[in-house]
Design a protein around this motif. Structure first.
Motif: not given
Length: 120
Positions: A14, A18-19, A22, A49, A53
């Motif tokens: 996760l 997320g990194y 973003a 990404g 996820v």
């Protein structure tokens, strides 16, 4: 213990996912890859990404569905072993790299796969 191991690997994915969504250029920078085109950023967002996820999500689902847990966890562990295998092949064909990032992530992949296999 099984739940903690699966959850720990899920949290790692996760975070990575997320990194990657973003800040794709920052995530990939240690590998010396430049993301100067929108297509390149989209690729990193998809592979690091979105995949990260999704793996976190499927591991969370595995925790909620004990009857499916072993199959899901085994599939994620095998995917991690496949990534580690690719790094080893790269070294065998002559792509010598420093410990960080490639060998560091080989260890991360092996430890995460081992934790998941232990949890099965």
């Amino acid at each position: 213990m099984d739940v903690a191991l699966i959850a720990g690997v899920g949290v790692f994915f996760l975070g990575m996912g997320g990194y990657g969504l973003a800040a794709p250029a920052a995530l990939i920078r240690p590998f010396g890859i430049s993301l100067d085109r929108p297509e390149a950023r989209a690729e990193v967002r998809a592979v690091y990404g979105g995949f990260g996820v999704a793996v976190a999500g499927v591991l969370a689902y595995a925790l909620a569905r004990p009857e499916l847990r072993s199959g899901i966890v085994l599939a994620v562990a095998v995917a991690l072993l496949g990534m580690a295998f690719g790094r080893i092949v790269s070294a065998l064909v002559g792509d010598r790299t420093a410990f960080y990032p490639n060998w560091f992530y080989l260890l991360v992949e092996l430890v995460a796969a081992g934790a998941l296999l232990f949890a099965v």
